[in-house]
Design a protein around this motif. Structure first.
Motif, PDB file in Angstrom:
ATOM      1  N   SER A  91       0.830  -1.206   0.000  1.00 24.05           N
ATOM      2  CA  SER A  91       0.000   0.000   0.000  1.00 24.05           C
ATOM      3  C   SER A  91       0.860   1.249   0.000  1.00 24.05           C
ATOM      4  N   LEU A  92       1.918   1.261   0.824  1.00 22.82           N
ATOM      5  CA  LEU A  92       2.797   2.418   0.872  1.00 22.82           C
ATOM      6  C   LEU A  92       3.537   2.605  -0.443  1.00 22.82           C
ATOM      7  N   ILE A  93       4.095   1.516  -0.975  1.00 20.18           N
ATOM      8  CA  ILE A  93       4.867   1.603  -2.220  1.00 20.18           C
ATOM      9  C   ILE A  93       3.978   2.042  -3.385  1.00 20.18           C
ATOM     10  N   ASP A  94       2.747   1.536  -3.424  1.00 23.50           N
ATOM     11  CA  ASP A  94       1.875   1.789  -4.573  1.00 23.50           C
ATOM     12  C   ASP A  94       1.025   3.045  -4.428  1.00 23.50           C
ATOM     13  N   SER A  95       1.088   3.706  -3.284  1.00 23.35           N
ATOM     14  CA  SER A  95       0.349   4.953  -3.119  1.00 23.35           C
ATOM     15  C   SER A  95       1.008   6.058  -3.948  1.00 23.35           C
ATOM     16  N   SER A  96       0.284   7.142  -4.136  1.00 19.43           N
ATOM     17  CA  SER A  96       0.748   8.202  -5.036  1.00 19.43           C
ATOM     18  C   SER A  96       1.961   8.948  -4.506  1.00 19.43           C
ATOM     19  N   GLY A  97       2.150   8.980  -3.191  1.00 17.50           N
ATOM     20  CA  GLY A  97       3.251   9.721  -2.603  1.00 17.50           C
ATOM     21  C   GLY A  97       2.960  11.189  -2.403  1.00 17.50           C
ATOM     22  N   GLY A  98       1.737  11.610  -2.706  1.00 21.65           N
ATOM     23  CA  GLY A  98       1.416  13.010  -2.562  1.00 21.65           C
ATOM     24  C   GLY A  98       1.201  13.452  -1.125  1.00 21.65           C
ATOM     25  N   GLU A  99       0.804  12.527  -0.257  1.00 26.11           N
ATOM     26  CA  GLU A  99       0.533  12.849   1.138  1.00 26.11           C
ATOM     27  C   GLU A  99       1.551  12.162   2.053  1.00 26.11           C
ATOM     28  N   PRO A 100       1.867  12.751   3.200  1.00 27.44           N
ATOM     29  CA  PRO A 100       2.752  12.088   4.159  1.00 27.44           C
ATOM     30  C   PRO A 100       2.115  10.775   4.633  1.00 27.44           C
ATOM     31  N   ALA A 101       2.847   9.692   4.513  1.00 27.78           N
ATOM     32  CA  ALA A 101       2.327   8.370   4.875  1.00 27.78           C
ATOM     33  C   ALA A 101       3.449   7.532   5.454  1.00 27.78           C
ATOM     34  N   LEU A 102       3.080   6.587   6.322  1.00 26.47           N
ATOM     35  CA  LEU A 102       4.094   5.834   7.064  1.00 26.47           C
ATOM     36  C   LEU A 102       3.613   4.417   7.332  1.00 26.47           C
ATOM     37  N   LEU A 103       4.541   3.476   7.286  1.00 28.88           N
ATOM     38  CA  LEU A 103       4.304   2.083   7.689  1.00 28.88           C
ATOM     39  C   LEU A 103       5.275   1.731   8.798  1.00 28.88           C
TER      40      LEU A 103
END
Length: 431
Positions: free
Chosen positions: A250-262
């Motif tokens: 999910s993290l790798i395939d997300s757009s990267g536009g928003e701050p996200a963390l695993l």
């Protein structure tokens, strides 16, 4: 079908991750391939917007994050948590046992192991070994024997006529696996066997001395599709490497536009109280270095954590063990876990966001509440929520055989959760 490739990659990950150290290494390789940069906790971090990074602690816990195009102060952080460890049998420090010509190893039960299924299975051995190399350096090496090397034989029913009615297991005396036969004057040390394996896996490393190890037995049978229509996945360590894999993809395939963390913590199965566990400072430390300690409270107030840990699906032979209105079925969607005594951290707000995203995507979900006359397990969710003060949801893929050496889940639920978490990680409004 869309989930077919996802499940094949999941099966490969499960089969190649017999310990938390191997799982963490495999996640790091996937992050490297996706362009994430490794961070060293001992060094200064110079983080840039729109980039992906990861840090590893103890080799068995990992935190990966995308900085996004907006500041965490403005956008908050979309967090997903899971754990890398599973119940198992770990080798003791001085394990050698010699009985009637058999060479065995003493083991310690790690976590809430369902012990009976460990008997009469092909077992292999894997984990971390710390050595003194030829240059006088202390270094860690991961080992995996890969093939069956041990067996815990049951006592024949002819010698225990009550076995099917009442067989209890003594952790000290009944569980030492058999590895080989040896002569009466045998002096083999377990460290000698480890050195032999190191020679196979690390032919270029001169090992002067084995200084320590953390090794565990595991089921040598790889993960598989199962069922007449391939509607199930059977594997060891579905709890909770399944969630680690879902969160990673999910993290790798997300757009990267928003701050996200695993965050994938070790030691959940034994309470999470460790430097790299969910009760430890690892996640707080990473957030402080990313957002600044003076800003963390403001960031957390705009953030949300999804704690992903597998749920108890309804067992067809024991359906009375579930609340009649809250019995999750395999392949009917991920399970929102609710416990008003705070064994799960879900509240109405966090559950509502998950339901809303699922509805937008047209994807199913279910709800689990334990029977009121039974105790409830827990996850890293309440621990993380309490440590950070972050709004948290507890959710998981339904499975059968939890904490057995072999577990079972549906082929559709993991992909469904992956779709929702990917949408969550790139959603602009979460806090």
């Amino acid at each position: 079908m869309a989930h077919t490739g996802f499940n094949q990659n999941l099966i490969d990950f499960l089969s190649n991750s017999p310990t938390p150290w191997h799982a963490t290494r495999n996640m790091a390789k996937a992050l490297d391939k996706a362009g994430f940069q490794a961070l060293d906790e001992r060094e200064e971090w110079n983080l840039k917007q729109g980039q992906g990074y990861y840090a590893i602690r103890n080799g068995s816990s990992i935190i990966a994050f995308r900085t996004g195009k907006r500041s965490p102060l403005e956008a908050g952080v979309r967090m997903v948590g899971a754990h890398t460890d599973s119940p198992c049998l770990k080798v003791k420090p001085n394990p050698e046992l010699r009985r009637k010509g058999f060479f065995q190893l003493g083991v310690e039960v790690y976590g809430g192991v369902l012990l009976n299924p460990w008997f009469d299975r092909d077992l292999s051995l894997a984990g971390r070994v710390t050595v003194l190399d030829g240059q006088g350096r202390v270094r860690d090496c991961l080992v995996d024997f890969l093939r069956p090397v041990a067996f815990i034989p049951s006592l024949a029913i002819h010698l225990d006529r009550e076995a099917n009615a009442n067989r209890s297991i003594n952790n000290q005396t009944d569980l030492p696996p058999v590895l080989m036969q040896v002569p009466e004057d045998d002096k083999t040390a377990f460290s000698d066997l480890i050195r032999e394996q190191l020679g196979k896996e690390y032919p270029d490393v001169e090992v002067n001395k084995v200084l320590g190890y953390e090794l565990s037995f595991y089921d040598a049978q790889p993960a598989n599709l199962s069922g007449l229509r391939d509607e199930f996945i059977t594997s060891a360590r579905l709890d909770n490497l399944l969630s680690c894999f879902i969160g990673l993809r999910s993290l790798i395939d997300s757009s990267g536009g928003e701050p996200a963390l695993l965050v994938c913590n070790d030691h959940e199965e034994v309470g999470s109280m460790s430097a790299e566990g969910a009760q430890g400072p690892f996640l707080s430390s990473v957030l402080d270095r990313w957002c600044g300690p003076e800003n963390r409270s403001r960031v957390i107030a705009r953030s949300m954590m999804v704690s992903a840990d597998n749920a108890h699906g309804v067992h067809p032979n024991f359906s009375d063990r579930h609340d009649e209105n809250h019995g999750p079925l395999l392949n009917q969607g991920p399970v929102i876990k609710v416990n008003h005594n705070q064994r799960y951290a879900t509240n109405s707000r966090s559950a509502a966001l998950y339901r809303h995203i699922s509805d937008e995507l047209g994807l199913p979900y279910q709800t689990f509440v334990v029977r009121s006359d039974m105790g409830c397990g827990s996850t890293i969710g309440p621990l993380t929520a309490a440590n950070l003060g972050v709004t948290t949801l507890d959710i998981g893929v339904p499975q059968l055989g939890m904490h057995s050496i072999r577990e079972l889940c549906g082929t559709r639920d993991g992909y469904t959760l992956y779709q929702v978490l990917t949408a969550f990680m790139q959603r602009p409004d979460v806090g």
